[in-house]
Design a protein around this motif. Structure first.
Motif, PDB file in Angstrom:
ATOM      1  N   MET A   1       9.480   6.688 -10.713  1.00 39.76           N
ATOM      2  CA  MET A   1       9.297   5.487  -9.926  1.00 39.76           C
ATOM      3  C   MET A   1       9.986   5.676  -8.579  1.00 39.76           C
ATOM      4  SD  MET A   1      10.409   1.515 -10.731  1.00 39.76           S
ATOM      5  CE  MET A   1      11.943   1.982 -11.457  1.00 39.76           C
ATOM      6  N   LYS A   2       9.231   5.376  -7.515  1.00 40.34           N
ATOM      7  CA  LYS A   2       9.790   5.446  -6.171  1.00 40.34           C
ATOM      8  C   LYS A   2       9.874   4.036  -5.603  1.00 40.34           C
ATOM      9  CE  LYS A   2       8.094  10.037  -4.989  1.00 40.34           C
ATOM     10  NZ  LYS A   2       7.347  10.825  -3.991  1.00 40.34           N
ATOM     11  N   LEU A   3      10.879   3.816  -4.760  1.00 41.94           N
ATOM     12  CA  LEU A   3      11.039   2.514  -4.124  1.00 41.94           C
ATOM     13  C   LEU A   3      10.528   2.569  -2.691  1.00 41.94           C
ATOM     14  CD1 LEU A   3      14.597   1.547  -5.390  1.00 41.94           C
ATOM     15  CD2 LEU A   3      12.402   0.635  -6.166  1.00 41.94           C
ATOM     16  N   PRO A   4       9.832   1.499  -2.253  1.00 44.38           N
ATOM     17  CA  PRO A   4       9.416   1.450  -0.861  1.00 44.38           C
ATOM     18  C   PRO A   4      10.642   1.507   0.045  1.00 44.38           C
ATOM     19  CG  PRO A   4       8.412  -0.314  -2.135  1.00 44.38           C
ATOM     20  CD  PRO A   4       9.442   0.334  -3.011  1.00 44.38           C
ATOM     21  N   GLY A   5      10.484   2.101   1.208  1.00 42.22           N
ATOM     22  CA  GLY A   5      11.583   2.190   2.156  1.00 42.22           C
ATOM     23  C   GLY A   5      11.059   2.600   3.517  1.00 42.22           C
ATOM     24  N   PRO A   6      11.950   2.962   4.419  1.00 38.77           N
ATOM     25  CA  PRO A   6      11.529   3.311   5.779  1.00 38.77           C
ATOM     26  C   PRO A   6      10.521   4.459   5.836  1.00 38.77           C
ATOM     27  CG  PRO A   6      13.918   3.100   5.660  1.00 38.77           C
ATOM     28  CD  PRO A   6      13.392   3.008   4.251  1.00 38.77           C
ATOM     29  N   ASP A   7      10.619   5.409   4.906  1.00 36.63           N
ATOM     30  CA  ASP A   7       9.688   6.541   4.896  1.00 36.63           C
ATOM     31  C   ASP A   7       8.340   6.182   4.261  1.00 36.63           C
ATOM     32  OD1 ASP A   7      11.080   6.258   2.457  1.00 36.63           O
ATOM     33  OD2 ASP A   7      10.549   8.303   1.870  1.00 36.63           O
ATOM     34  N   HIS A   8       8.285   5.096   3.473  1.00 38.35           N
ATOM     35  CA  HIS A   8       7.047   4.646   2.821  1.00 38.35           C
ATOM     36  C   HIS A   8       7.134   3.123   2.645  1.00 38.35           C
ATOM     37  CE1 HIS A   8       3.382   5.683   0.483  1.00 38.35           C
ATOM     38  NE2 HIS A   8       3.626   4.499  -0.062  1.00 38.35           N
ATOM     39  N   PRO A   9       6.954   2.371   3.753  1.00 42.63           N
ATOM     40  CA  PRO A   9       7.089   0.914   3.647  1.00 42.63           C
ATOM     41  C   PRO A   9       5.910   0.263   2.929  1.00 42.63           C
ATOM     42  CG  PRO A   9       6.441   1.537   5.867  1.00 42.63           C
ATOM     43  CD  PRO A   9       6.684   2.818   5.108  1.00 42.63           C
ATOM     44  N   ILE A  10       6.219  -0.762   2.152  1.00 41.65           N
ATOM     45  CA  ILE A  10       5.192  -1.587   1.513  1.00 41.65           C
ATOM     46  C   ILE A  10       5.597  -3.037   1.719  1.00 41.65           C
ATOM     47  CG2 ILE A  10       4.031  -2.249  -0.626  1.00 41.65           C
ATOM     48  CD1 ILE A  10       4.569   0.550  -1.699  1.00 41.65           C
ATOM     49  N   THR A  11       4.678  -3.830   2.282  1.00 41.72           N
ATOM     50  CA  THR A  11       4.927  -5.264   2.434  1.00 41.72           C
ATOM     51  C   THR A  11       3.821  -6.030   1.729  1.00 41.72           C
ATOM     52  OG1 THR A  11       3.716  -5.386   4.522  1.00 41.72           O
ATOM     53  CG2 THR A  11       6.106  -4.987   4.661  1.00 41.72           C
ATOM     54  N   ILE A  12       4.193  -7.183   1.180  1.00 40.24           N
ATOM     55  CA  ILE A  12       3.246  -8.069   0.512  1.00 40.24           C
ATOM     56  C   ILE A  12       3.432  -9.450   1.126  1.00 40.24           C
ATOM     57  CG2 ILE A  12       2.518  -9.107  -1.674  1.00 40.24           C
ATOM     58  CD1 ILE A  12       3.812  -6.645  -3.064  1.00 40.24           C
ATOM     59  N   THR A  13       2.351  -9.984   1.717  1.00 38.29           N
ATOM     60  CA  THR A  13       2.427 -11.298   2.349  1.00 38.29           C
ATOM     61  C   THR A  13       1.220 -12.143   1.952  1.00 38.29           C
ATOM     62  OG1 THR A  13       1.314 -10.421   4.312  1.00 38.29           O
ATOM     63  CG2 THR A  13       3.722 -10.482   4.369  1.00 38.29           C
ATOM     64  N   PRO A  14       1.396 -13.459   1.854  1.00 41.54           N
ATOM     65  CA  PRO A  14       0.252 -14.330   1.575  1.00 41.54           C
ATOM     66  C   PRO A  14      -0.752 -14.267   2.724  1.00 41.54           C
ATOM     67  CG  PRO A  14       2.320 -15.505   1.237  1.00 41.54           C
ATOM     68  CD  PRO A  14       2.654 -14.204   1.910  1.00 41.54           C
TER      69      PRO A  14
END
Length: 119
Positions: A1-14
């Motif tokens: 499992m990898k966490l999103p971060g500066p090298d691989h950003p993931i955002t979730i917005t309505p």
């Protein structure tokens, strides 16, 4: 499992707009509750609540894939107007903890269906 971060950003917005998904002119899903997931440099993806999809047109398939950031995805095919669109939808039923907002929601391949934001 990898966490999103500066090298691989993931955002979730309505998504404030109504999202409609059609296949061969048949409405598969329509919602005002879509979530827009933006991941690194990939195109944005709309995740639609299942209750806003016509689940009678969907058939679960055996296909599964793994994303190191989101977890294991399951797939559905769409049957509309006598045609079958194989594995046109993916869903993360039990995503990794950082992605729980998309749990159970449906995402659609834009090359298989029409995804539009409507007024």
């Amino acid at each position: 499992m990898k966490l999103p971060g500066p090298d691989h950003p993931i955002t979730i917005t309505p998504n404030a707009k109504r999202v409609r998904v059609t296949a061969d002119g048949v409405v598969i899903a329509e919602t005002t509750h879509a979530l827009t997931l933006k991941e690194a440099s990939y195109p944005a993806v709309q995740y639609v609540p299942r209750q806003d999809a016509n689940m009678e047109l969907l058939t679960r398939t055996e296909r599964t894939t793994h994303c190191p950031y989101k977890g294991d995805a399951s797939y559905f095919s769409i049957k509309a107007n006598g045609k079958t669109l194989d594995n046109a939808i993916w869903t993360y039923e039990e995503p990794f903890p950082a992605m729980t907002e998309i749990a159970g929601r449906l995402a659609f391949y834009p090359d298989k269906v029409k995804i539009e934001e409507v007024a």
